[in-house]
Scaffold this motif. Structure first.
Motif, short mmCIF file in Angstrom:
data_model
loop_
_atom_site.label_atom_id
_atom_site.label_comp_id
_atom_site.label_asym_id
_atom_site.label_seq_id
_atom_site.Cartn_x
_atom_site.Cartn_y
_atom_site.Cartn_z
N MET A 118 0.82 -1.21 0.00
CA MET A 118 0.00 0.00 0.00
C MET A 118 0.86 1.26 0.00
N ALA A 119 1.96 1.23 0.76
CA ALA A 119 2.86 2.40 0.80
C ALA A 119 3.50 2.62 -0.56
N ALA A 120 3.93 1.53 -1.21
CA ALA A 120 4.53 1.66 -2.54
C ALA A 120 3.51 2.18 -3.55
N GLY A 130 1.12 4.10 -2.87
CA GLY A 130 0.87 5.50 -2.56
C GLY A 130 2.06 6.40 -2.80
N ALA A 131 3.20 5.82 -3.21
CA ALA A 131 4.39 6.63 -3.43
C ALA A 131 4.95 6.54 -4.84
N LEU A 132 4.72 5.42 -5.52
CA LEU A 132 5.37 5.20 -6.80
C LEU A 132 4.42 5.23 -7.99
N THR A 133 3.15 5.36 -7.76
CA THR A 133 2.16 5.34 -8.84
C THR A 133 1.90 6.76 -9.34
N PRO A 134 1.15 6.91 -10.41
CA PRO A 134 0.78 8.25 -10.89
C PRO A 134 0.02 9.05 -9.82
N ARG A 135 -0.08 10.34 -10.04
CA ARG A 135 -0.60 11.23 -9.01
C ARG A 135 -2.02 10.87 -8.59
N TRP A 136 -2.89 10.56 -9.55
CA TRP A 136 -4.28 10.26 -9.20
C TRP A 136 -4.36 9.01 -8.34
N GLY A 165 -15.68 -16.26 11.45
CA GLY A 165 -15.55 -17.23 12.53
C GLY A 165 -14.22 -17.07 13.25
N GLY A 166 -14.21 -17.51 14.50
CA GLY A 166 -13.02 -17.34 15.31
C GLY A 166 -12.00 -18.44 15.07
N SER A 167 -10.79 -18.06 14.70
CA SER A 167 -9.66 -18.99 14.56
C SER A 167 -8.39 -18.16 14.57
N LEU A 168 -7.28 -18.83 14.81
CA LEU A 168 -6.01 -18.10 14.85
C LEU A 168 -5.65 -17.53 13.48
N TRP A 169 -5.99 -18.23 12.41
CA TRP A 169 -5.69 -17.73 11.07
C TRP A 169 -6.48 -16.45 10.77
N VAL A 170 -7.72 -16.41 11.22
CA VAL A 170 -8.52 -15.20 11.03
C VAL A 170 -7.95 -14.05 11.85
N VAL A 171 -7.50 -14.35 13.07
CA VAL A 171 -6.90 -13.31 13.91
C VAL A 171 -5.64 -12.76 13.25
N VAL A 172 -4.80 -13.66 12.72
CA VAL A 172 -3.56 -13.23 12.06
C VAL A 172 -3.88 -12.34 10.86
N ALA A 173 -4.81 -12.77 10.03
CA ALA A 173 -5.17 -11.97 8.85
C ALA A 173 -5.78 -10.64 9.25
N ALA A 174 -6.67 -10.66 10.24
CA ALA A 174 -7.36 -9.43 10.64
C ALA A 174 -6.40 -8.42 11.25
N VAL A 175 -5.57 -8.87 12.18
CA VAL A 175 -4.62 -7.96 12.82
C VAL A 175 -3.56 -7.51 11.82
N GLY A 176 -3.12 -8.43 10.96
CA GLY A 176 -2.11 -8.06 9.96
C GLY A 176 -2.62 -6.99 9.01
N LEU A 177 -3.84 -7.15 8.51
CA LEU A 177 -4.41 -6.15 7.61
C LEU A 177 -4.66 -4.84 8.33
N GLY A 178 -5.17 -4.94 9.57
CA GLY A 178 -5.46 -3.73 10.32
C GLY A 178 -4.21 -2.92 10.62
N PHE A 179 -3.15 -3.59 11.07
CA PHE A 179 -1.94 -2.85 11.39
C PHE A 179 -1.12 -2.52 10.14
N GLY A 180 -1.35 -3.28 9.06
CA GLY A 180 -0.67 -2.94 7.80
C GLY A 180 -1.02 -1.55 7.32
N VAL A 181 -2.24 -1.11 7.60
CA VAL A 181 -2.64 0.25 7.23
C VAL A 181 -1.79 1.27 7.99
N ASN A 182 -1.54 1.01 9.27
CA ASN A 182 -0.70 1.92 10.05
C ASN A 182 0.73 1.96 9.52
N ILE A 183 1.24 0.80 9.12
CA ILE A 183 2.58 0.76 8.54
C ILE A 183 2.62 1.55 7.24
N ALA A 184 1.59 1.40 6.42
CA ALA A 184 1.53 2.17 5.17
C ALA A 184 1.48 3.66 5.44
#
Length: 291
Positions: free
Chosen positions: A95-97, A99-105, A134-153
Motif C-alpha cells: 500500500m505504501a509503494a 501511494g508513493a510510486l504510482t501516478p498522481r491520481w 468465525g473465530g480462529s487463529l488464522w482469522v486473527v492473524v489476517a485481521a490484525v495483519g491487515l489492520g496494522f498494515g494500514v498503520n505501517i503504510a
C-alpha cells in the motif's frame, strides 16, 4: 548492524525486550518437546491445586496444569505475532509503494483510502472480520495483519516519498532503473529502520488483540490454548482462586510490554537524529569536547 545491536542491548528497555521475548520464543519451542503435564488433560482430583509441587503455578477448575497451559499458549502468541507481522509487512509495503510510486491520481486515491482505514482501530477491524469468518487463529492473524498494515503504510509512505527525492534515487532512475529496482535497491533499505520499529509495535498489538479476541470468544479454540482464552476461563473463578488469574494476565502484560520497549529501543538505536542529538548533549556536558 553490530553497532545497532550494541546500542539496543545497552538500553534497559531494549535489554528487557530482547531477554523477555527470547524467553517467550524459547518456551514456545520447548513446549513442542516437553510440558510438565498434558495441558488438555482434565484431572478433577487436582482441581485448584497449588501453587506448589507438582503444579508450580497451580491448576484450574478442571485440574489442568496452569504452567503447561501458559507454555503451550506461548506458541499461540509467537504464531500470532510473527504471522501478523508478515501479513502487515506485505500489505503495508504494497500500500505504501502504491501511494508513493504510482501516478498522481493513484497516489491521492491511496492516501485517502489510508486515511479512511486508519480511523478504524485494529481491534475493531479484527473483531468484525472474526465475527464474519468465525473465530480462529488464522482469522486473527489476517485481521490484525491487515489492520496494522494500514498503520505501517501510513508511516512508511511519507518516508518513501522523502527518499524518492534523494539524489541517488534520481540518478538511478536516470540510469534506467525501473520502479521495482529502485524500490528494492534504494527505497526499502532506507526506510527499513522505521519499518522494523513499526513491526515490533505491531507484534505487541497482535498479542494483545489475540488475547482480547480469545477472551471475547472470537480467537483461539479450546484445542489451541492461548493466554487470553485461559484468562477468560479463569476470570469467573477470581473469587475462588484469585492467584490463578494472575498468571495469564501477568504473562500477557509482560510480553506486550517487552514488544513496546523493544520498539522504543529500536527507534532510538536506528534513528541517526537521536544519536547525533545524544552526542551533542554529551559534548556539551563534557568540558574540552567539541561537538
Amino acid at each position: 548492524m553490530s553497532g545497532t545491536l550494541r546500542r539496543l542491548i545497552s538500553s534497559p528497555g531494549g535489554a528487557y525486550g530482547v531477554a523477555a521475548l527470547s524467553v517467550v520464543v524459547a518456551t514456545a519451542i520447548v513446549s513442542f518437546l516437553w510440558t510438565p503435564f498434558d495441558p488438555l488433560t482434565v484431572d478433577t482430583d487436582a482441581r485448584w491445586a497449588g501453587p506448589g509441587w507438582p503444579h508450580a503455578l497451580g491448576t484450574d477448575n478442571t485440574g489442568r496444569d496452569i504452567l503447561s497451559l501458559l507454555m503451550v499458549g506461548a506458541r499461540t502468541a509467537v504464531f500470532v505475532a510473527v504471522g501478523s507481522a508478515v501479513v502487515s509487512a506485505v500489505f503495508g509495503v504494497a500500500m505504501a509503494a502504491a501511494g508513493a510510486l504510482t501516478p498522481r491520481w493513484a497516489r491521492e486515491s491511496v492516501a485517502v483510502l489510508i486515511d479512511i482505514l486508519v480511523a478504524f482501530p485494529v481491534l475493531l477491524i479484527a473483531m468484525m472480520i472474526s465475527a464474519v469468518w468465525g473465530g480462529s487463529l488464522w482469522v486473527v492473524v489476517a485481521a490484525v495483519g491487515l489492520g496494522f498494515g494500514v498503520n505501517i503504510a501510513r508511516v512508511t509512505r511519507p518516508e518513501l516519498r522523502r527518499v524518492m527525492a534523494s539524489d541517488y534515487v534520481l540518478a538511478g532512475r536516470a540510469a534506467g532503473l525501473t520502479g521495482w529496482q529502485n524500490l528494492t535497491r534504494h527505497l526499502l533499505p532506507n526506510v527499513a529502520p522505521v519499518f522494523i520499529v513499526q513491526l515490533s509495535w505491531g507484534m505487541a498489538v497482535a498479542v494483545l488483540a489475540e488475547a482480547g479476541l480469545s477472551y471475547l470468544g472470537f480467537g483461539a479454540s479450546v484445542t489451541d490454548p492461548s493466554w487470553g482464552l485461559l484468562l477468560a476461563e479463569l476470570q469467573p473463578y477470581i473469587g475462588v482462586q484469585p492467584l490463578s488469574v494472575l498468571w495469564p494476565g501477568l504473562t500477557i502484560t509482560l510480553t506486550v510490554l517487552a514488544f513496546n520497549l523493544l520498539g522504543d529501543a529500536l527507534r532510538d538505536a536506528t534513528d541517526p537524529t537521536l544519536r547525533s542529538r545524544g552526542r551533542r548533549a554529551i559534548a556539551h556536558d563534557t568540558p574540552g569536547v567539541v561537538a
